[in-house]
Design a protein around this motif. Structure first.
Motif, short mmCIF file in Angstrom:
data_model
loop_
_atom_site.label_atom_id
_atom_site.label_comp_id
_atom_site.label_asym_id
_atom_site.label_seq_id
_atom_site.Cartn_x
_atom_site.Cartn_y
_atom_site.Cartn_z
N MET A 132 74.20 83.52 51.69
CA MET A 132 73.47 83.03 52.85
C MET A 132 73.08 81.58 52.59
O MET A 132 72.80 81.19 51.47
CB MET A 132 72.24 83.90 53.11
N ASN A 133 73.01 80.84 53.63
CA ASN A 133 72.70 79.43 53.55
C ASN A 133 71.23 79.22 53.16
O ASN A 133 70.34 79.88 53.70
CB ASN A 133 73.00 78.79 54.90
N ARG A 134 70.98 78.31 52.22
CA ARG A 134 69.60 78.07 51.77
C ARG A 134 68.71 77.53 52.87
O ARG A 134 67.54 77.87 52.95
CB ARG A 134 69.59 77.10 50.59
N SER A 135 69.27 76.69 53.72
CA SER A 135 68.45 76.14 54.80
C SER A 135 68.07 77.22 55.81
O SER A 135 66.98 77.17 56.40
CB SER A 135 69.18 74.99 55.49
N ALA A 136 68.92 78.21 56.01
CA ALA A 136 68.58 79.32 56.92
C ALA A 136 67.45 80.16 56.34
O ALA A 136 66.53 80.56 57.06
CB ALA A 136 69.81 80.18 57.17
N VAL A 137 67.50 80.40 55.03
CA VAL A 137 66.44 81.16 54.38
C VAL A 137 65.12 80.39 54.44
O VAL A 137 64.06 80.94 54.74
CB VAL A 137 66.82 81.49 52.91
N ALA A 138 65.18 79.09 54.18
CA ALA A 138 63.98 78.26 54.23
C ALA A 138 63.41 78.22 55.65
O ALA A 138 62.19 78.23 55.84
CB ALA A 138 64.30 76.85 53.75
N GLY A 139 64.31 78.19 56.64
CA GLY A 139 63.85 78.18 58.03
C GLY A 139 63.13 79.47 58.40
O GLY A 139 62.12 79.45 59.10
N ARG A 140 63.65 80.60 57.92
CA ARG A 140 62.99 81.88 58.20
C ARG A 140 61.64 81.96 57.52
O ARG A 140 60.68 82.48 58.08
CB ARG A 140 63.87 83.03 57.74
N ARG A 141 61.57 81.47 56.30
CA ARG A 141 60.28 81.47 55.59
C ARG A 141 59.27 80.58 56.29
O ARG A 141 58.09 80.92 56.40
CB ARG A 141 60.47 81.02 54.15
N ALA A 142 59.73 79.43 56.75
CA ALA A 142 58.83 78.51 57.46
C ALA A 142 58.35 79.16 58.76
O ALA A 142 57.17 79.05 59.12
CB ALA A 142 59.54 77.20 57.75
N ALA A 143 59.24 79.83 59.47
CA ALA A 143 58.85 80.50 60.71
C ALA A 143 57.84 81.61 60.44
O ALA A 143 56.87 81.77 61.18
CB ALA A 143 60.08 81.07 61.41
N ALA A 144 58.05 82.37 59.36
CA ALA A 144 57.10 83.43 59.02
C ALA A 144 55.74 82.84 58.65
O ALA A 144 54.70 83.40 59.00
CB ALA A 144 57.64 84.26 57.85
N LEU A 145 55.76 81.70 57.97
CA LEU A 145 54.50 81.03 57.60
C LEU A 145 53.76 80.54 58.84
O LEU A 145 52.53 80.67 58.93
CB LEU A 145 54.79 79.87 56.65
N VAL A 146 54.49 80.01 59.80
CA VAL A 146 53.87 79.54 61.04
C VAL A 146 53.26 80.71 61.81
O VAL A 146 52.14 80.61 62.34
CB VAL A 146 54.90 78.77 61.91
N VAL A 147 53.96 81.82 61.87
CA VAL A 147 53.44 83.01 62.57
C VAL A 147 52.17 83.51 61.89
O VAL A 147 51.18 83.82 62.55
CB VAL A 147 54.51 84.12 62.63
N LYS A 148 52.18 83.57 60.56
CA LYS A 148 51.00 84.03 59.83
C LYS A 148 49.83 83.07 60.05
O LYS A 148 48.69 83.50 60.23
CB LYS A 148 51.33 84.14 58.33
N GLY A 149 50.09 81.77 60.03
CA GLY A 149 49.05 80.78 60.30
C GLY A 149 48.47 80.93 61.70
O GLY A 149 47.26 80.80 61.90
N ALA A 150 49.32 81.22 62.67
CA ALA A 150 48.85 81.42 64.04
C ALA A 150 47.98 82.67 64.14
O ALA A 150 46.97 82.67 64.87
CB ALA A 150 50.03 81.52 64.99
N GLU A 151 48.33 83.72 63.40
CA GLU A 151 47.50 84.93 63.40
C GLU A 151 46.12 84.65 62.82
O GLU A 151 45.11 85.09 63.37
CB GLU A 151 48.19 86.03 62.59
N VAL A 152 46.07 83.91 61.71
CA VAL A 152 44.79 83.58 61.08
C VAL A 152 43.97 82.70 62.01
O VAL A 152 42.76 82.92 62.19
CB VAL A 152 45.02 82.89 59.72
#
Length: 66
Positions: free
Chosen positions: A1-21
């Protein structure tokens, strides 16, 4: 899997968690500020009443936290 795709998913998950907090803080801060102001007003009239009021609010808050 592409590293940038994995990093993008992690960044998106971090943004979602930040929005929940942030959403949780936005919902709870006004109630806490109101409780503090009521307790301060009671303390301004009669200092022991402020401590009793603050304690009552803390007991109510503790009861509502799952």
């Amino acid at each position: 899997m592409n590293r940038s795709a994995v990093a993008g998913r992690r960044a998106a998950a971090l943004v979602v968690k930040g929005a929940e907090v942030l959403g949780s803080l936005v919902r709870s801060v006004p109630g806490a500020a109101g409780a503090l102001l009521v307790a301060y007003g009671a303390w301004d009239i009669y200092p022991p009443a402020g401590f009793i009021t603050a304690g009552a609010f803390l007991l109510l808050a503790d009861r509502q936290i799952p």
